[in-house]
Design a protein around this motif. Sequence first.
Motif, short mmCIF file in Angstrom:
data_model
loop_
_atom_site.label_atom_id
_atom_site.label_comp_id
_atom_site.label_asym_id
_atom_site.label_seq_id
_atom_site.Cartn_x
_atom_site.Cartn_y
_atom_site.Cartn_z
N GLN A 3 0.82 -1.20 0.00
CA GLN A 3 0.00 0.00 0.00
C GLN A 3 0.85 1.26 0.00
O GLN A 3 2.03 1.23 0.36
CB GLN A 3 -0.95 0.03 1.20
N VAL A 5 0.51 5.25 1.43
CA VAL A 5 -0.26 6.06 2.38
C VAL A 5 0.20 7.50 2.29
O VAL A 5 1.39 7.80 2.50
CB VAL A 5 -0.09 5.54 3.82
N CYS A 22 4.23 10.54 0.99
CA CYS A 22 3.68 9.32 0.39
C CYS A 22 4.63 8.19 0.78
O CYS A 22 5.77 8.15 0.31
CB CYS A 22 3.60 9.47 -1.11
N TYR A 95 -3.47 12.57 -4.32
CA TYR A 95 -3.15 11.15 -4.34
C TYR A 95 -1.73 10.95 -4.83
O TYR A 95 -1.26 11.66 -5.72
CB TYR A 95 -4.08 10.41 -5.30
N TRP A 117 -1.91 2.81 -5.92
CA TRP A 117 -2.48 4.11 -5.57
C TRP A 117 -2.68 4.22 -4.08
O TRP A 117 -3.00 3.23 -3.40
CB TRP A 117 -3.84 4.30 -6.23
N GLY A 118 -2.50 5.44 -3.56
CA GLY A 118 -2.91 5.72 -2.20
C GLY A 118 -4.37 6.14 -2.16
O GLY A 118 -5.02 6.29 -3.21
N LYS A 119 -4.88 6.36 -0.96
CA LYS A 119 -6.29 6.71 -0.79
C LYS A 119 -6.52 8.21 -0.77
O LYS A 119 -7.68 8.65 -0.79
CB LYS A 119 -6.84 6.07 0.48
N THR A 121 -5.17 12.42 0.44
CA THR A 121 -5.19 13.31 1.60
C THR A 121 -5.75 14.66 1.13
O THR A 121 -5.40 15.15 0.06
CB THR A 121 -3.79 13.46 2.21
#
Length: 127
Positions: A3, A5, A22, A95, A117-119, A121
């Motif tokens: 993942q 983040v 990231c 992202y 991919w991140g989720k 911020t």
Amino acid sequence: QVQLVESGGGLVQPGGSLRLSCTASGFTLDYYAIGWFRQAPGKEREGVSCISSSDGGTVYADSVKGRFTISRDNAKDTVYLRMNSLKPEDTAVYYCAAKRYYYCSDYLTRVVSMDYWGKGTLVTVSS
């Protein structure tokens, strides 16, 4: 678990600064280019900046050139986006995404299929 983040988003006044991070877990960023994207409410996602894995080459969208700086610390498996002189139009969810063995030269001129991919911020620039 693989993942990405993102962190570091928040509310900032126009003219202010933020640094987004990231961080990868479950894999190492050594061979991955990292791109930052953003999506504002009601708008399509757009590429902001990209940093290559091979030589650290960088690309910036015209709208952020001179204000944003992307950098990477492979020892920490982290890529940063330093954002200065923020404007209300920078408000968006930011992202990060990773692509292996990719050089960023065409990052802003075509749709690139990223591997991870991140989720996101949220960055809000408002007085």
